[in-house]
Design a protein around this motif. Structure first.
Motif, short mmCIF file in Angstrom:
data_model
loop_
_atom_site.label_atom_id
_atom_site.label_comp_id
_atom_site.label_asym_id
_atom_site.label_seq_id
_atom_site.Cartn_x
_atom_site.Cartn_y
_atom_site.Cartn_z
N TRP A 60 -8.10 0.58 4.27
CA TRP A 60 -7.36 0.04 3.14
C TRP A 60 -5.92 0.55 3.15
CZ3 TRP A 60 -8.48 -3.84 0.08
CH2 TRP A 60 -9.81 -4.20 -0.15
N ALA A 63 -3.92 -1.10 5.89
CA ALA A 63 -3.56 -2.46 5.51
C ALA A 63 -2.38 -2.45 4.54
CB ALA A 63 -4.75 -3.18 4.89
N GLU A 64 -2.47 -1.58 3.54
CA GLU A 64 -1.41 -1.49 2.55
C GLU A 64 -0.08 -1.07 3.17
OE1 GLU A 64 -1.24 1.64 -0.74
OE2 GLU A 64 -2.09 -0.12 -1.74
N THR A 69 -3.53 -7.87 4.44
CA THR A 69 -4.78 -7.82 3.70
C THR A 69 -5.78 -6.99 4.50
OG1 THR A 69 -5.77 -9.75 4.78
CG2 THR A 69 -4.39 -10.16 2.82
N TRP A 71 -8.65 -7.95 5.54
CA TRP A 71 -9.18 -8.79 6.62
C TRP A 71 -8.20 -8.91 7.78
CZ3 TRP A 71 -14.03 -8.74 6.38
CH2 TRP A 71 -14.69 -8.77 5.16
N GLU A 72 -6.92 -8.95 7.47
CA GLU A 72 -5.91 -9.03 8.54
C GLU A 72 -5.88 -7.75 9.36
OE1 GLU A 72 -2.61 -12.08 6.60
OE2 GLU A 72 -2.62 -9.98 5.97
#
Length: 99
Positions: A60, A63-64, A69, A71-72
């Protein structure tokens, strides 16, 4: 308004940039900006996934950090064959929690 960044490149690289600009119908500056943007984005994803693999951050957080996202970033991890830092002990703990 953007900032101006100046750098010196060798003649071979300069020629390649000019060839790409001509082929794409773009000016040299646009091509260089695109390469810088793509390169820095790729570096950030690579670094974030390295930190994830080392257990320094969560997926997470990766991604951030990258502006993606969940999923990406999962897709990026798959494509780059990133090892998931999930130990046998964590699996056993998860299985106990299900009981």
């Amino acid at each position: 308004m953007g900032k101006t960044v100046t750098t010196r490149v060798n003649e071979k690289l300069s020629d390649r940039i000019d060839e790409i600009a001509e082929e794409e119908g773009l000016d040299r500056s646009t091509v260089v900006r695109k390469f810088l943007a793509d390169g820095t984005e790729n570096w950030l994803i690579e670094k974030s996934l390295e930190d994830y693999e080392a257990g320094k951050i969560t997926l997470w957080q990766a991604a951030e950090r990258c502006g993606l996202t969940l999923w990406e970033i999962i897709q990026e991890a798959r494509e780059r064959e990133v090892h998931v830092p999930y130990t046998v002990e964590e699996l056993e703990e998860d299985l106990r929690a299900l009981e």
